[in-house]
Write a protein that holds these residues in place. Sequence first.
Motif, PDB file in Angstrom:
ATOM      1  N   VAL A 137       0.852  -1.187   0.000  1.00 43.48           N
ATOM      2  CA  VAL A 137       0.000   0.000   0.000  1.00 43.48           C
ATOM      3  C   VAL A 137       0.884   1.232   0.000  1.00 43.48           C
ATOM      4  O   VAL A 137       2.075   1.161   0.285  1.00 43.48           O
ATOM      5  CB  VAL A 137      -0.950   0.015   1.227  1.00 43.48           C
ATOM      6  N   ARG A 138       0.279   2.343  -0.334  1.00 41.24           N
ATOM      7  CA  ARG A 138       0.971   3.634  -0.337  1.00 41.24           C
ATOM      8  C   ARG A 138       0.468   4.433   0.865  1.00 41.24           C
ATOM      9  O   ARG A 138      -0.642   4.200   1.345  1.00 41.24           O
ATOM     10  CB  ARG A 138       0.708   4.374  -1.636  1.00 41.24           C
ATOM     11  N   PRO A 139       1.226   5.391   1.330  1.00 44.76           N
ATOM     12  CA  PRO A 139       0.814   6.184   2.495  1.00 44.76           C
ATOM     13  C   PRO A 139      -0.527   6.877   2.310  1.00 44.76           C
ATOM     14  O   PRO A 139      -1.265   7.062   3.281  1.00 44.76           O
ATOM     15  CB  PRO A 139       1.945   7.198   2.670  1.00 44.76           C
ATOM     16  N   LEU A 189      -7.015  -3.079   4.671  1.00 37.73           N
ATOM     17  CA  LEU A 189      -7.892  -4.034   5.344  1.00 37.73           C
ATOM     18  C   LEU A 189      -8.413  -5.096   4.378  1.00 37.73           C
ATOM     19  O   LEU A 189      -8.628  -6.245   4.772  1.00 37.73           O
ATOM     20  CB  LEU A 189      -9.050  -3.304   6.024  1.00 37.73           C
ATOM     21  N   GLU A 190      -8.616  -4.737   3.131  1.00 38.50           N
ATOM     22  CA  GLU A 190      -9.051  -5.711   2.138  1.00 38.50           C
ATOM     23  C   GLU A 190      -7.961  -6.770   1.918  1.00 38.50           C
ATOM     24  O   GLU A 190      -8.251  -7.955   1.789  1.00 38.50           O
ATOM     25  CB  GLU A 190      -9.421  -5.033   0.818  1.00 38.50           C
ATOM     26  N   HIS A 191      -6.691  -6.352   1.902  1.00 40.27           N
ATOM     27  CA  HIS A 191      -5.579  -7.316   1.774  1.00 40.27           C
ATOM     28  C   HIS A 191      -5.537  -8.232   2.997  1.00 40.27           C
ATOM     29  O   HIS A 191      -5.314  -9.435   2.863  1.00 40.27           O
ATOM     30  CB  HIS A 191      -4.244  -6.592   1.619  1.00 40.27           C
ATOM     31  N   SER A 230      -0.786 -10.263   7.939  1.00 40.89           N
ATOM     32  CA  SER A 230      -0.688  -9.516   9.195  1.00 40.89           C
ATOM     33  C   SER A 230       0.265  -8.345   9.056  1.00 40.89           C
ATOM     34  O   SER A 230       0.375  -7.523   9.953  1.00 40.89           O
ATOM     35  CB  SER A 230      -0.237 -10.429  10.331  1.00 40.89           C
ATOM     36  N   GLN A 231       0.961  -8.269   7.920  1.00 42.24           N
ATOM     37  CA  GLN A 231       1.883  -7.171   7.651  1.00 42.24           C
ATOM     38  C   GLN A 231       1.813  -6.814   6.176  1.00 42.24           C
ATOM     39  O   GLN A 231       1.717  -7.702   5.334  1.00 42.24           O
ATOM     40  CB  GLN A 231       3.323  -7.562   7.996  1.00 42.24           C
ATOM     41  N   ALA A 279     -13.200   5.368  10.334  1.00 49.41           N
ATOM     42  CA  ALA A 279     -12.994   6.143   9.111  1.00 49.41           C
ATOM     43  C   ALA A 279     -12.318   5.256   8.073  1.00 49.41           C
ATOM     44  O   ALA A 279     -11.100   5.129   8.057  1.00 49.41           O
ATOM     45  CB  ALA A 279     -12.156   7.375   9.404  1.00 49.41           C
ATOM     46  N   GLU A 280     -13.106   4.616   7.219  1.00 55.47           N
ATOM     47  CA  GLU A 280     -12.577   3.708   6.205  1.00 55.47           C
ATOM     48  C   GLU A 280     -11.657   4.410   5.213  1.00 55.47           C
ATOM     49  O   GLU A 280     -10.823   3.773   4.585  1.00 55.47           O
ATOM     50  CB  GLU A 280     -13.711   3.039   5.439  1.00 55.47           C
ATOM     51  N   GLU A 281     -11.843   5.713   5.064  1.00 58.54           N
ATOM     52  CA  GLU A 281     -11.046   6.454   4.090  1.00 58.54           C
ATOM     53  C   GLU A 281      -9.806   7.094   4.730  1.00 58.54           C
ATOM     54  O   GLU A 281      -9.070   7.807   4.065  1.00 58.54           O
ATOM     55  CB  GLU A 281     -11.900   7.515   3.393  1.00 58.54           C
TER      56      GLU A 281
END
Length: 184
Positions: free
Chosen positions: A111-113, A121-123, A130-131, A163-165
Amino acid sequence: MTITTAGARFLAAFNDIEKHFRSTLRADVAVGFAQLIRDYGQRRPLSHQQKNALVAFASLRNAISHGTYYGGRPIADPVETVVQEIEHLRQQIIEPPLALTVLKSGNVCAVRPDDPISTALEHVRAFGYSQLPVYDDGYVSVLTTNAIARWLADQLARNTGIAEEEPVRQVLRFAEPGGRRAGL
């Protein structure tokens, strides 16, 4: 003295392993093979199974090289499966496989910052990770489920809702000390 082809192959593999141990450890010829196994195992990875096999192979080597002879032949002669085992072990010890050749290949989820936490969370959900590595023109940090749990606890304590976003960068503030790069 006549040694069979299997015996010669066995001794060649055993001698290669012993030579590798002595060279790696810079061990004198007076150091016994059992001690070489212990010392080498402290410096390089050797499984319990490999150590046990090496001890057994040392006994067989002694029987072939130093044991009683009958009719000009050693009383011990390795069977083909034992020869194959020591040859395989020699390969593992002298030229261990690279991690990339042993591990399953696949795509790395990262993921990116600025990605929303929902992406991370989807991953976690889909793959059980877990990482996750975080990249932004190079490696930034590792986002762990522990950091996500601490962020979630903070969200609940502040009673602000989930806050999902929320960007991954904000969740990384809850990472373990030393697990995040300054400036995030």
